[in-house]
Design a protein around this motif. Sequence first.
Motif, mmCIF file in Angstrom:
data_model
loop_
_atom_site.group_PDB
_atom_site.id
_atom_site.type_symbol
_atom_site.label_atom_id
_atom_site.label_comp_id
_atom_site.label_asym_id
_atom_site.label_seq_id
_atom_site.Cartn_x
_atom_site.Cartn_y
_atom_site.Cartn_z
ATOM 1 N N PHE C 85 -78.141 -43.257 -12.695
ATOM 2 C CA PHE C 85 -77.742 -44.561 -12.886
ATOM 3 C C PHE C 85 -76.903 -44.433 -14.401
ATOM 4 N N GLY C 86 -77.263 -43.455 -15.207
ATOM 5 C CA GLY C 86 -76.608 -43.361 -16.450
ATOM 6 C C GLY C 86 -74.935 -43.087 -16.113
ATOM 7 N N VAL C 87 -74.816 -42.207 -15.340
ATOM 8 C CA VAL C 87 -73.393 -41.724 -15.029
ATOM 9 C C VAL C 87 -72.842 -42.876 -14.309
ATOM 10 N N LEU C 88 -73.258 -43.452 -13.511
ATOM 11 C CA LEU C 88 -72.618 -44.711 -12.560
ATOM 12 C C LEU C 88 -72.225 -45.963 -13.774
ATOM 13 N N ALA C 89 -73.192 -46.047 -14.551
ATOM 14 C CA ALA C 89 -73.108 -47.063 -15.844
ATOM 15 C C ALA C 89 -71.619 -46.625 -16.574
ATOM 16 N N PHE C 90 -71.722 -45.414 -16.942
ATOM 17 C CA PHE C 90 -70.609 -44.957 -17.651
ATOM 18 C C PHE C 90 -69.237 -44.901 -16.597
ATOM 19 N N ALA C 91 -69.209 -44.595 -15.264
ATOM 20 C CA ALA C 91 -68.411 -44.560 -14.488
ATOM 21 C C ALA C 91 -67.498 -46.023 -14.263
ATOM 22 N N VAL C 92 -68.228 -47.082 -14.156
ATOM 23 C CA VAL C 92 -68.130 -48.442 -14.075
ATOM 24 C C VAL C 92 -67.276 -48.817 -15.300
ATOM 25 N N VAL C 93 -67.656 -48.593 -16.554
ATOM 26 C CA VAL C 93 -67.078 -48.852 -17.814
ATOM 27 C C VAL C 93 -65.792 -48.101 -17.723
ATOM 28 N N LEU C 94 -65.728 -47.027 -17.320
ATOM 29 C CA LEU C 94 -64.475 -46.162 -17.280
ATOM 30 C C LEU C 94 -63.442 -46.704 -16.485
ATOM 31 N N ILE C 95 -63.765 -46.955 -15.199
ATOM 32 C CA ILE C 95 -62.745 -47.725 -14.390
ATOM 33 C C ILE C 95 -62.217 -48.950 -14.683
ATOM 34 N N GLU C 96 -63.202 -49.908 -15.486
ATOM 35 C CA GLU C 96 -62.786 -51.036 -16.198
ATOM 36 C C GLU C 96 -61.770 -50.788 -17.243
ATOM 37 N N GLN C 97 -62.023 -49.728 -18.053
ATOM 38 C CA GLN C 97 -60.957 -49.512 -19.028
ATOM 39 C C GLN C 97 -59.689 -48.972 -18.583
ATOM 40 N N THR C 98 -59.925 -48.179 -17.365
ATOM 41 C CA THR C 98 -58.673 -47.374 -16.668
ATOM 42 C C THR C 98 -57.790 -48.513 -16.260
ATOM 43 N N HIS C 99 -58.662 -49.671 -15.473
ATOM 44 C CA HIS C 99 -57.763 -50.708 -14.904
ATOM 45 C C HIS C 99 -57.196 -51.706 -16.043
#
Lengths: 144, 499, 117
Positions: C85-99
């Motif tokens: 869950f923690g990793v996924l939350a981070f990954a979502v933020v990361l792709i959002e920033q990347t996008h």
Amino acid sequence: MKATEKRHAAQSLILLTATRYLVPILLLFSLFLLTRGHNEPGGGFVGGLVAGAAFALYALAHTVHQARLLLRFPPRTLIGTGLLIAVGSGLVALLFQRPFMTGIWSAVELPIFGKLGTPGIFDIGVYIAVLGVILQIIFELMEE
Amino acid sequence: MGLLVLLPLLIPFVTAALALLFWRRHRVQRALGLVGSVGLLLSALVLLVVVWRDGIQVVQLGNWPAPFGITFVADLFSGIMTVLGGIIAVAVVIYSHASVDRLRERFGYYPLLLFLMMGISGSFLTGDIFNLYVWFEVMLMASFVLVAMGNERAQLEGALKYVTINLVSSAIFLTAIGILYGISGTLNMAQLSVQLSQSQQPQMVTVVAMLFLIAFGIKAALFPLFFWLPASYPVAPVAITALFAGLLTKVGVYALIRVFTLLFVQDIGYTHALLLLLAALTMITGVLGAASQNEIRRILSFHIISQIGYMVMGLALFTPLALAGAIFYIIHHIIVKANLFLIGGVVQRLEGSYYLKDLGGLYRSHFGLAVLFLIPAMSLAGIPPLSGFWAKFTLIRASLEENQPVIALVALVVSLLTLFSMTKIWAEVFWKDRPETTPEPAPLSPSARLQLLLPIIALAAITVVIGLMAEPVFILASQAANQLLSPVEYVTAVLGGTP
Amino acid sequence: MVIVLAFLTGGLYACGLYMMMRRSIVKLIMGLALLSYATNLLIFTVGGLTRAAPPLVPEGETVPPVPFADPVPQALILTAIVIGFGVLAFAVVLIEQTHRSVGTDDSNNLRGIEGES
């Protein structure tokens, strides 16, 4: 403040009313889970999650800003405090010449909480830390 | 006494939690970063001395006896690794004071660094395979944020690759743990060692061993799973890259050495032969990749890969001498590699670029820095009497004793090519004249100069000391290797008198 | 029951890997999530399936009545879910920033540090 205006427009009466009743119930339930956790199913982790859900619901119905005001402490402070409490409860065992994290129970019996001991304190630490982590993530995501 | 094993975990943990409470006070955060890393180093040193004197140290958390409880074990190898972690942590924290920008400090640079160190120490000291996974994740979460922090485009792209590949590796690791639990019914490494040696399904054990090889191979950047490393390491700030380069891949190597000495020794003819092949290919691809690069950080990143090959070569040969060589190599490599990245950072700070074509003339303008670069660079290439020479010498001798002249030849050729790479940096950055187009160097303030150069000088001094006093270090490494090769000692220490 | 779960696990792995091969980074993250679910299910199945026998110690006893379900795989899965869950939350933020910074979710447009030279 376009975002807040939009959020106000999206506020529904049903959600607001439901929140008013649900938030106290959820918080009470989370405390219930916390207090029985060291002897029966429950515990600081689920308790923290439920409490996090209560604040998240409040933030949905009102705004993140108001939810932060309701919480009073920044989530980050909660994480730090919770972690320190949890470690501290583990260190108590060292005073009794036992390995780190050994459960030390006192003879004191509290009305709701049950027997007082370091596992209970550890649970309180976990509760606060989990609440902090959940709200840190949810608030950040909602403010995006 | 039991607390000692846990101190390298608890000190970074408590200081990181305190740093969360002082979020807006960057001076307090810096101080806590320093306190946490120095505390880590000191506790690790004491731990190593105690392990050396009294043998393997074990703690059963919460007084639940192994294999039911959570066990932490410190043998010589984990002790050495924890000390190295402490040394790099202190160096990087001091270096960060002068090199990390305010924005990153505001977003929790120091607490993250401390959590990262906690994860690394935890990985070294745990005696439970699932806990190893948990510590890996602690370490990775902190490293994810440290890589992505800053939100520049290249950084986000590098971070995305880094996160993806590490999550895949974690998923494989977890799958392997699940299957291992299915066939043995335990997660305690000491008990696993006993169970697997009596296993009725040796083929299944080999399958799990291969899953672990892939999972840790990705973390350690083993051939052919290394491609993510040069794409993601250089994007972070250089202090972070130095920490990652020194420690993170070595945690993967540590895990490989741990599981392939303690758990998976049923079918050495297959698993360790495969490791030897991979080691050779890793060395060659790494050094060839480096030869084609023209940016300091990328050259050094490719060299990490080729150096991993040497360490795995020591593991694959699986003799006391070879393992001692591998451990010696890890000691040498962590210090030298972190130092080279730190020096690269100073060069960039002075001249504003990492590209060889923009650099030059530093020998004339900064003679001291040139000398400081030469020490780790020559050590990396294996020039006597520096630390790298003894590490390579031991490994090559071990391979000749085992009648493996091919791998010895590969190791020699690769070290020659390493020398080529290092002289390339030397010639381009320090020796050739400064390009006219490069803007004037930015002068350093005296305090920044001290904070940047102190860790570099200290690490260079350690390299020289290891080189000149190779004997005691080698004795330490060979003792650690002997411990690794006789798992009985480990098992009795953890499970008590009834292995 | 085991055979059903085995096929389900395999199916989840296949879907996860397929999603990760796609060029869209959103699908990549979804693939990673599926991969971690598949792993959790695998641990659950491999740990042995015992139905309707929670490992709870009755009042006054010291051991739960046999047979009882092995609690260890469930504890592992719980831990893995939390970490996931923690990793996924981070990954979502990361792709959002990347996008936001790259302006596309096509992984072919990610050049990383090579793009600079």
